[in-house]
Design a protein around this motif. Structure first.
Motif, PDB file in Angstrom:
ATOM      1  N   VAL A   1       4.727   3.950  13.017  1.00  0.00           N
ATOM      2  CA  VAL A   1       5.665   2.855  13.263  1.00  0.00           C
ATOM      3  C   VAL A   1       5.009   1.549  12.807  1.00  0.00           C
ATOM      4  O   VAL A   1       4.068   1.071  13.446  1.00  0.00           O
ATOM      5  CB  VAL A   1       6.043   2.765  14.752  1.00  0.00           C
ATOM      6  N   PRO A   2       5.467   0.975  11.699  1.00  0.00           N
ATOM      7  CA  PRO A   2       4.889  -0.307  11.260  1.00  0.00           C
ATOM      8  C   PRO A   2       5.240  -1.425  12.239  1.00  0.00           C
ATOM      9  O   PRO A   2       6.373  -1.504  12.731  1.00  0.00           O
ATOM     10  CB  PRO A   2       5.550  -0.543   9.894  1.00  0.00           C
ATOM     11  N   LEU A   3       4.257  -2.267  12.511  1.00  0.00           N
ATOM     12  CA  LEU A   3       4.453  -3.403  13.408  1.00  0.00           C
ATOM     13  C   LEU A   3       4.403  -4.701  12.615  1.00  0.00           C
ATOM     14  O   LEU A   3       3.474  -4.924  11.830  1.00  0.00           O
ATOM     15  CB  LEU A   3       3.358  -3.432  14.483  1.00  0.00           C
TER      16      LEU A   3
ATOM     17  N   ARG B   1       6.304 -16.835  15.525  1.00  0.00           N
ATOM     18  CA  ARG B   1       5.263 -17.825  15.839  1.00  0.00           C
ATOM     19  C   ARG B   1       3.865 -17.224  15.940  1.00  0.00           C
ATOM     20  O   ARG B   1       2.946 -17.817  16.496  1.00  0.00           O
ATOM     21  CB  ARG B   1       5.629 -18.595  17.115  1.00  0.00           C
ATOM     22  N   HIS B   2       3.703 -16.012  15.408  1.00  0.00           N
ATOM     23  CA  HIS B   2       2.401 -15.348  15.342  1.00  0.00           C
ATOM     24  C   HIS B   2       2.185 -14.820  13.923  1.00  0.00           C
ATOM     25  O   HIS B   2       3.145 -14.562  13.198  1.00  0.00           O
ATOM     26  CB  HIS B   2       2.324 -14.152  16.301  1.00  0.00           C
ATOM     27  N   THR B   3       0.940 -14.642  13.553  1.00  0.00           N
ATOM     28  CA  THR B   3       0.611 -13.973  12.291  1.00  0.00           C
ATOM     29  C   THR B   3      -0.490 -12.947  12.545  1.00  0.00           C
ATOM     30  O   THR B   3      -1.289 -13.095  13.479  1.00  0.00           O
ATOM     31  CB  THR B   3       0.127 -14.963  11.211  1.00  0.00           C
ATOM     32  N   PHE B   4      -0.491 -11.894  11.704  1.00  0.00           N
ATOM     33  CA  PHE B   4      -1.544 -10.883  11.741  1.00  0.00           C
ATOM     34  C   PHE B   4      -2.470 -11.101  10.547  1.00  0.00           C
ATOM     35  O   PHE B   4      -2.008 -11.325   9.425  1.00  0.00           O
ATOM     36  CB  PHE B   4      -0.962  -9.470  11.645  1.00  0.00           C
ATOM     37  N   HIS B   5      -3.765 -10.998  10.786  1.00  0.00           N
ATOM     38  CA  HIS B   5      -4.757 -11.059   9.713  1.00  0.00           C
ATOM     39  C   HIS B   5      -5.662  -9.833   9.836  1.00  0.00           C
ATOM     40  O   HIS B   5      -6.248  -9.599  10.899  1.00  0.00           O
ATOM     41  CB  HIS B   5      -5.590 -12.342   9.809  1.00  0.00           C
ATOM     42  N   LEU B   6      -5.763  -9.071   8.765  1.00  0.00           N
ATOM     43  CA  LEU B   6      -6.590  -7.866   8.782  1.00  0.00           C
ATOM     44  C   LEU B   6      -8.014  -8.218   8.377  1.00  0.00           C
ATOM     45  O   LEU B   6      -8.247  -8.736   7.284  1.00  0.00           O
ATOM     46  CB  LEU B   6      -6.015  -6.814   7.830  1.00  0.00           C
ATOM     47  N   GLU B   7      -8.944  -7.916   9.261  1.00  0.00           N
ATOM     48  CA  GLU B   7     -10.356  -8.214   9.009  1.00  0.00           C
ATOM     49  C   GLU B   7     -11.134  -6.910   8.900  1.00  0.00           C
ATOM     50  O   GLU B   7     -11.242  -6.162   9.880  1.00  0.00           O
ATOM     51  CB  GLU B   7     -10.938  -9.063  10.143  1.00  0.00           C
ATOM     52  N   PRO B   8     -11.674  -6.602   7.714  1.00  0.00           N
ATOM     53  CA  PRO B   8     -12.449  -5.359   7.582  1.00  0.00           C
ATOM     54  C   PRO B   8     -13.744  -5.422   8.374  1.00  0.00           C
ATOM     55  O   PRO B   8     -14.411  -6.456   8.417  1.00  0.00           O
ATOM     56  CB  PRO B   8     -12.721  -5.267   6.077  1.00  0.00           C
TER      57      PRO B   8
ATOM     58  N   ARG C   1       0.895  -2.878   7.998  1.00  0.00           N
ATOM     59  CA  ARG C   1       0.859  -2.622   6.559  1.00  0.00           C
ATOM     60  C   ARG C   1      -0.072  -3.619   5.862  1.00  0.00           C
ATOM     61  O   ARG C   1      -0.118  -4.803   6.218  1.00  0.00           O
ATOM     62  CB  ARG C   1       2.273  -2.747   5.981  1.00  0.00           C
ATOM     63  N   GLU C   2      -0.810  -3.122   4.878  1.00  0.00           N
ATOM     64  CA  GLU C   2      -1.638  -3.999   4.045  1.00  0.00           C
ATOM     65  C   GLU C   2      -0.770  -4.561   2.921  1.00  0.00           C
ATOM     66  O   GLU C   2      -0.469  -3.873   1.945  1.00  0.00           O
ATOM     67  CB  GLU C   2      -2.832  -3.230   3.475  1.00  0.00           C
ATOM     68  N   GLY C   3      -0.344  -5.797   3.090  1.00  0.00           N
ATOM     69  CA  GLY C   3       0.536  -6.419   2.104  1.00  0.00           C
ATOM     70  C   GLY C   3       1.847  -5.670   2.008  1.00  0.00           C
ATOM     71  O   GLY C   3       2.463  -5.320   3.018  1.00  0.00           O
ATOM     72  N   ASP C   4       2.281  -5.394   0.774  1.00  0.00           N
ATOM     73  CA  ASP C   4       3.514  -4.620   0.580  1.00  0.00           C
ATOM     74  C   ASP C   4       3.188  -3.257  -0.021  1.00  0.00           C
ATOM     75  O   ASP C   4       3.967  -2.691  -0.787  1.00  0.00           O
ATOM     76  CB  ASP C   4       4.498  -5.386  -0.312  1.00  0.00           C
ATOM     77  N   THR C   5       2.031  -2.704   0.342  1.00  0.00           N
ATOM     78  CA  THR C   5       1.571  -1.435  -0.217  1.00  0.00           C
ATOM     79  C   THR C   5       1.907  -0.277   0.719  1.00  0.00           C
ATOM     80  O   THR C   5       2.521  -0.454   1.774  1.00  0.00           O
ATOM     81  CB  THR C   5       0.050  -1.467  -0.459  1.00  0.00           C
ATOM     82  N   ASP C   6       1.474   0.919   0.327  1.00  0.00           N
ATOM     83  CA  ASP C   6       1.668   2.116   1.152  1.00  0.00           C
ATOM     84  C   ASP C   6       0.441   2.425   2.006  1.00  0.00           C
ATOM     85  O   ASP C   6       0.323   3.525   2.551  1.00  0.00           O
ATOM     86  CB  ASP C   6       1.985   3.321   0.254  1.00  0.00           C
ATOM     87  N   ILE C   7      -0.459   1.472   2.111  1.00  0.00           N
ATOM     88  CA  ILE C   7      -1.666   1.643   2.923  1.00  0.00           C
ATOM     89  C   ILE C   7      -1.520   0.797   4.191  1.00  0.00           C
ATOM     90  O   ILE C   7      -1.084  -0.351   4.140  1.00  0.00           O
ATOM     91  CB  ILE C   7      -2.924   1.231   2.140  1.00  0.00           C
ATOM     92  N   PHE C   8      -1.894   1.396   5.310  1.00  0.00           N
ATOM     93  CA  PHE C   8      -1.784   0.741   6.610  1.00  0.00           C
ATOM     94  C   PHE C   8      -3.129   0.798   7.325  1.00  0.00           C
ATOM     95  O   PHE C   8      -3.993   1.619   6.992  1.00  0.00           O
ATOM     96  CB  PHE C   8      -0.754   1.464   7.497  1.00  0.00           C
ATOM     97  N   VAL C   9      -3.282  -0.065   8.298  1.00  0.00           N
ATOM     98  CA  VAL C   9      -4.297   0.177   9.325  1.00  0.00           C
ATOM     99  C   VAL C   9      -3.525   0.720  10.524  1.00  0.00           C
ATOM    100  O   VAL C   9      -2.426   0.256  10.823  1.00  0.00           O
ATOM    101  CB  VAL C   9      -5.092  -1.098   9.675  1.00  0.00           C
ATOM    102  N   SER C  10      -4.080   1.725  11.182  1.00  0.00           N
ATOM    103  CA  SER C  10      -3.284   2.402  12.205  1.00  0.00           C
ATOM    104  C   SER C  10      -4.101   2.673  13.457  1.00  0.00           C
ATOM    105  O   SER C  10      -5.325   2.536  13.481  1.00  0.00           O
ATOM    106  CB  SER C  10      -2.715   3.717  11.659  1.00  0.00           C
ATOM    107  N   SER C  11      -3.377   3.111  14.476  1.00  0.00           N
ATOM    108  CA  SER C  11      -4.009   3.415  15.758  1.00  0.00           C
ATOM    109  C   SER C  11      -4.695   4.773  15.747  1.00  0.00           C
ATOM    110  O   SER C  11      -5.438   5.097  16.677  1.00  0.00           O
ATOM    111  CB  SER C  11      -2.952   3.392  16.870  1.00  0.00           C
ATOM    112  N   GLN C  12      -4.462   5.574  14.716  1.00  0.00           N
ATOM    113  CA  GLN C  12      -5.042   6.918  14.678  1.00  0.00           C
ATOM    114  C   GLN C  12      -6.555   6.833  14.529  1.00  0.00           C
ATOM    115  O   GLN C  12      -7.057   6.217  13.586  1.00  0.00           O
ATOM    116  CB  GLN C  12      -4.453   7.725  13.525  1.00  0.00           C
ATOM    117  N   PRO C  13      -7.308   7.444  15.438  1.00  0.00           N
ATOM    118  CA  PRO C  13      -8.774   7.343  15.351  1.00  0.00           C
ATOM    119  C   PRO C  13      -9.325   8.196  14.223  1.00  0.00           C
ATOM    120  O   PRO C  13      -8.745   9.216  13.849  1.00  0.00           O
ATOM    121  CB  PRO C  13      -9.244   7.867  16.713  1.00  0.00           C
TER     122      PRO C  13
ATOM    123  N   LEU D   1      -1.012   0.953  -3.942  1.00  0.00           N
ATOM    124  CA  LEU D   1      -2.290   0.761  -3.257  1.00  0.00           C
ATOM    125  C   LEU D   1      -2.751  -0.681  -3.414  1.00  0.00           C
ATOM    126  O   LEU D   1      -2.518  -1.307  -4.452  1.00  0.00           O
ATOM    127  CB  LEU D   1      -3.371   1.677  -3.851  1.00  0.00           C
ATOM    128  N   PRO D   2      -3.455  -1.212  -2.415  1.00  0.00           N
ATOM    129  CA  PRO D   2      -4.103  -2.511  -2.608  1.00  0.00           C
ATOM    130  C   PRO D   2      -5.180  -2.377  -3.690  1.00  0.00           C
ATOM    131  O   PRO D   2      -5.801  -1.312  -3.822  1.00  0.00           O
ATOM    132  CB  PRO D   2      -4.736  -2.811  -1.240  1.00  0.00           C
TER     133      PRO D   2
END
Length: 340
Positions: free
Chosen positions: A50-52, A57-64, A182-194, A307-308
């Motif tokens: 489920v993409p979030l 009034r909030h933004t998400f930033h992905l930090e590797p 989702r990472e940008g508009d790609t098919d790669i996500f960061v997810s809750s799956q360990p 892909l990114p």
């Protein structure tokens, strides 16, 4: 399953609209059940991602996160949540108070708390808190769904996903709702799956499940009616139950072979030959202690899989990197191969 997930998405939208909680969007079916090769058909788990999207009034930033070993085939991220200044909007909407520039006491009295105060830990989206919120969301929306009239919902415990069964006396489905960004508009996500046995609660591993599902969908469009590629994969995942090689290892090998062997050579008459190819590739990879990830660093994926750049152009990573680091693990893997 698809209809159920679509209905959940509609009602999730109704519940969280105009709130400061993440906005769930339409679920994407991933994994073996949706790719057509479930190892155990009698106990299929239907995994959906489920993409979030960030709330208003909030933004998400992905930090590797730093990979100190530099060997892992996938990256880990944290999802930093930032508040947006809305001072300029206050003139347009009377009830909008800026989270950044209004006194906390005034915000507490007149506005719901921001996402930072509900599902975050130290400004980062918390997987465990998000999972608990999803359980509440599923429980709250289920009575409104058409399926609730004929099906019974049983919530199952999980800290990094929302799992439940729906049963109607004759049928039973086990569903796992993972969530991701989702990472940008790609098919790669960061997810809750360990990815590891222990994954910190603010760690969101990068997942390639959507890209892999799209690859199998691409193959299905090209495959002849009697194609056995899924049966080959299913066969090996059955054989490997209780042995050290993971189903993902076999899936990766089959994806590599599907990328180079024409679909005309995966027909019923080729079944035994393809099993030999798969077995031989497994042996070769174990001997060489190298099985490249299928998505990371792959610049020859079918059109339509996005892909990114940092994933597509990355140096290839091996799923067998531990075999190079640990001679004992390599010896065990060779022994397990010979047990097949």
């Amino acid at each position: 399953i698809t209809d159920l997930m679509d209905n959940f998405a509609i009602y999730f939208g109704h519940v969280v609209s105009n709130t400061f909680y993440p906005l769930p969007t339409r679920a994407i079916g991933v994994g073996s059940a949706f790719e057509g090769w479930s190892p155990r058909e009698e106990d299929v788990v239907y995994s959906v991602l489920v993409p979030l999207n960030p709330p208003q009034r909030h933004t998400f930033h992905l930090e590797p996160e730093l990979d100190t070993a530099g060997q892992r085939p996938g990256r880990n991220f944290r999802v930093r949540v930032e508040l947006e200044c809305t001072c300029t909007r206050e003139q347009q909407w009377e009830n909008v108070l800026c989270f950044l520039h209004h006194p906390e006491e005034q915000l507490r009295r007149n506005q719901d708390p921001s996402l930072l105060h509900t599902l975050c830990t130290d400004s980062y989206l918390d997987v465990h808190k998000t999972a608990r919120w999803f359980y509440q969301l599923v429980g709250a929306t289920w009575p409104a769904l058409p399926q609730s009239h004929n099906w019974h919902l049983v919530l199952l415990p999980s800290t990094r996903s929302c799992q439940f069964r729906v049963t109607n006396g004759n049928e039973s489905f086990w569903i796992e709702m993972l969530f991701g960004v989702r990472e940008g508009d790609t098919d790669i996500f960061v997810s809750s799956q360990p990815r590891e046995v222990y994954t910190p609660r603010t760690t969101w591993p990068e997942t390639y499940a959507v890209a892999e599902m799209k690859f199998f969908r691409h193959i299905a469009r090209q495959a002849p009616p009697d194609s056995m590629h899924l049966k080959c994969l299913q066969f090996f995942t059955h054989v490997l139950l209780g042995i050290g090689f993971s189903t993902y290892t076999m899936k990766t090998i089959v994806m590599h072979l599907l990328g180079v062997i024409p679909m005309s050579r995966w027909r019923r008459r080729d079944f035994l030959q393809q099993l030999l190819y798969i077995s031989e590739m497994l042996r070769s990879c174990v001997e060489e202690r190298c099985l490249n990830h299928f998505i990371v660093g792959n610049r020859r994926l079918p059109e339509g899989i996005s892909l990114p750049p940092e994933v597509q152009m990355a140096e290839t990573r091996s799923l067998f990197y531990r075999l190079k680091q640990d001679p004992a693990a390599h010896s065990r893997a060779m022994s397990e191969y010979h047990e097949l």
